[in-house]
Every structure is written in structure tokens, then in C-alpha cells.
Design an enzyme around this catalytic site. Sequence first.
Site, PDB file in Angstrom:
ATOM      1  N   PHE A 139       0.004   2.154   9.057  1.00  0.00           N
ATOM      2  CA  PHE A 139       0.872   3.004   8.264  1.00  0.00           C
ATOM      3  C   PHE A 139       1.073   4.307   9.043  1.00  0.00           C
ATOM      4  O   PHE A 139       0.116   4.844   9.610  1.00  0.00           O
ATOM      5  CB  PHE A 139       0.226   3.287   6.900  1.00  0.00           C
ATOM      6  N   ASP A 208      -9.252   2.012   7.050  1.00  0.00           N
ATOM      7  CA  ASP A 208      -8.351   2.444   5.992  1.00  0.00           C
ATOM      8  C   ASP A 208      -8.230   1.287   5.009  1.00  0.00           C
ATOM      9  O   ASP A 208      -7.747   0.208   5.363  1.00  0.00           O
ATOM     10  CB  ASP A 208      -6.985   2.798   6.589  1.00  0.00           C
ATOM     11  N   TYR A 233      -4.167   5.130  -5.897  1.00  0.00           N
ATOM     12  CA  TYR A 233      -3.005   4.951  -6.769  1.00  0.00           C
ATOM     13  C   TYR A 233      -2.356   3.582  -6.632  1.00  0.00           C
ATOM     14  O   TYR A 233      -1.364   3.306  -7.302  1.00  0.00           O
ATOM     15  CB  TYR A 233      -1.963   6.048  -6.525  1.00  0.00           C
ATOM     16  N   LYS A 234      -2.908   2.709  -5.812  1.00  0.00           N
ATOM     17  CA  LYS A 234      -2.366   1.355  -5.686  1.00  0.00           C
ATOM     18  C   LYS A 234      -3.135   0.419  -6.615  1.00  0.00           C
ATOM     19  O   LYS A 234      -2.949   0.445  -7.823  1.00  0.00           O
ATOM     20  CB  LYS A 234      -2.422   0.910  -4.232  1.00  0.00           C
ATOM     21  N   ARG A 382       8.918  -6.567  -0.172  1.00  0.00           N
ATOM     22  CA  ARG A 382       7.478  -6.613  -0.428  1.00  0.00           C
ATOM     23  C   ARG A 382       7.217  -6.841  -1.915  1.00  0.00           C
ATOM     24  O   ARG A 382       7.815  -6.187  -2.768  1.00  0.00           O
ATOM     25  CB  ARG A 382       6.782  -5.310  -0.020  1.00  0.00           C
TER      26      ARG A 382
END
Length: 409
Positions: A139, A208, A233-234, A382
Site C-alpha cells: 500500500f 502490516d 477500521y476494516k 474489489r
Amino acid sequence: MSELSFKAAELDAGDQLAEVRSRFVLDTVSDHAADAAGVYLDGNSLGALPAAVPGRVEDVVRRQWGELRIRSWDESGWWTAPERIGDRIAPLVGAAAGQIVVGDSTSVNVFKALVGAVRLVEERGGDGRDEILVDATTFPTDGYIAESAARLTGHTLRAVTPGEVPAALSDRTAAVLLNHVDYRTGRLHDLPGLTSAVHAAGAVAVWDLCHSAGALPVGLDEHGVDLAVGCTYKYLNGGPGSPAYLYVRGDLQDRFDSPLPGWNSHAEPFGMRPAYTPAEGVRRGRVGTPDILSMLALEAALDVWDGVSVAAVRAKSLALTDFFLECVEAYVPEGRVESLTPVRHEERGSQIALRCSDAGDVMRLLIERGVVGDFRRPDVLRFGFTPLYVGFADVERAARVLGDVLASR
């Protein structure tokens, strides 16, 4: 009802996690066209709202802040929240208590972990180790932070794919920053094997976990990971911008030298001393005043995990993604999409990425019909599968609408 609809109903009937769905605020049939009743497949970007959060946040605002005010630092446990909530996250990533501190953003924690990793190597006499390896498919923010950390520490940065890491390791390698799951493709990388290879080369491993924590077993302690970071938050459903976390393995904590020594990580934070002395344990990963409102919203969100095992989540995740691929094959016109996500379970996270030439327009049309995924430039659709609230009927419906949209174009 189609054969796949019947199969979805059977799978939902046997779903051991089905009751967890009621712990979330989700769309109803009336919110969208009945054919696509609020199918939310973007939990890999932002998790759904746990039903307990609004009431808990109201209490924090009205009573703890509004009435108790400054007393809440002690009486409401604000001061100890970063470690307390870290201990709630720990079992979800395979860590014992006392090794995770919550606070700051993922980017800030990547910086702390990576510079801290370099300093760990230097502290143990790592002369000549002047190179940092970073996941070339990472990312973007991890790459930006890694480049800055390399400049600040006088190291060379080299980008390699996770598969190239074992061959790239050398006696020059100080630290390696890797993503557990590729955010574009959903590919799950070999955390145990790569961590072992990094250690064998005398380097420090930083992981990560943004796209794996809460979706699959991680095993930080079991596999001897040195340092790790992740967002909340995922798949942890902490809310937009909820604080991230930092994992520092227990035996490294007394040597972890954070590049951001703030008053909150001082051994005597209220001593207001001009010289910095780090706190003991994982507290030295703190920096400034905790972001209490979002942190306590996260704490409430973690209640949805009560009685839920990560193993059960992983089993359902694989079943959901398998079924989605089956439905895509049945409903989508041949040649319109190509799956970028590995078929093998040991290489798959909890999302499916489909390459589609007109992906941006397709996703827009899907969202209009109530199927929410996301689009990554230039051509990737996605779909994230959060087993706590996504069911098999959702999956069948999403694939069917995708097929309809692609057939109409």
C-alpha cells in the site's frame, strides 16, 4: 429459485456465525431494490457499524466528557485505554496481553516500527547492515514511510516482492517491511516462512496487518514476529479513522527505541521532566494524548468479537470467497472478468479482486443497485468478505447483479 440460490440458503442455514450479523447496523431490503438488498462487500475498506457503538459513544460524550470531564482520565479509564484495548485486539492477531498499544494512525505506527527495527539492529551491533527491504507491492503509504525512514537513518531502501525477499536478504539487511495481505489482489503472503527467513539473515521483520487482522489467523507470537502494525477500521469495524495499533514483541520491549518519544510514553508522564526516560513495556509505543472518542468507539466495536473465534471466521471467509468465485463463473459472461486473487486457500486473504476493463463504470452501476464493493485503478473490482456480517445469500446476489451489469454493457 436458481440452483445457486438454493445452495446459498443451505449454506446460510448451517452458518455458525449467522447470529453475529444482528450485532451490526446493516441495510434492509427496503433500502435498495429487493434484488440487491444492501449487499455490503467493502469491509476491507471500512467495516460496518456495530450496533453497540452509538450508545457507548453517547455515554462517552454526555456522561464521561460532559459530566465527569477531567475526572474521566482516571474514573472512566481513559488513561489506560491504549493498553486495555490493545489487549482486546491481541487474541485476534495471536498475541499475548501486554504487547499491543492502540493509538495514532497506521502510517505513524509504520514509521515507529520501521525506525525502531533499525535501531534494534544497531543496538545489538549490526554494523554494515545499511539496507531496508520493502514490499514492492505495498500500500503506497508504507512505501512513502519506508523511503523517509531510510533517509532519516542513513539506509538504502530496496523494493522487492514478497516472493523475492528470501533471495534479496543479505548481511546488509537491517529490516524488512511486508504486508500480510496484498491490498489490490487479496493475496495472502507467507508470514511464518518470510519471518523465519528474515531472522535467519539477522534482520528484523515488520508486518502490516491491515488486511488480515480480524479476517484470518495471524499468529504473531507463534511465529516470532518482531514488530507489527495494523488499522482497526476494516475487519475490526472500529469506524472511519479509528486509531491503529503497534505490536512490540515482549522480549524486545526494553530495547524498543521509538523515534517519536512523546510525553505519553515517558516513564513519568506527569513529572514534566526535560530529559526523556521511556516507560516500561509496550507503553513506550505511545506518543501524545490518546484520541479518546474514536478509541472508545473502537473498544465498543470490539464487543462483537465476544464468543467468536478467528478460526471460525477464517473457515467462513474461505467458504464465502469460494462460493463467490463459483457464482461469478456461473453468472458473469465468459471473458468479462479475470480473478487476480489466488485460488489456493493458503494464498488467499478475505477479498476477491476481479480485473475488468471498465471497472470504474461497473462498480458505479453495482453500487446503484445496492452491491457495494470498490474500484482500484486502473481496472480492478474489489470485493471484501467480512464473515461476521456477510452471508451466502449476499454473495450469490452480488455475483448475480454483477453478471447482469456486465451482460448489459
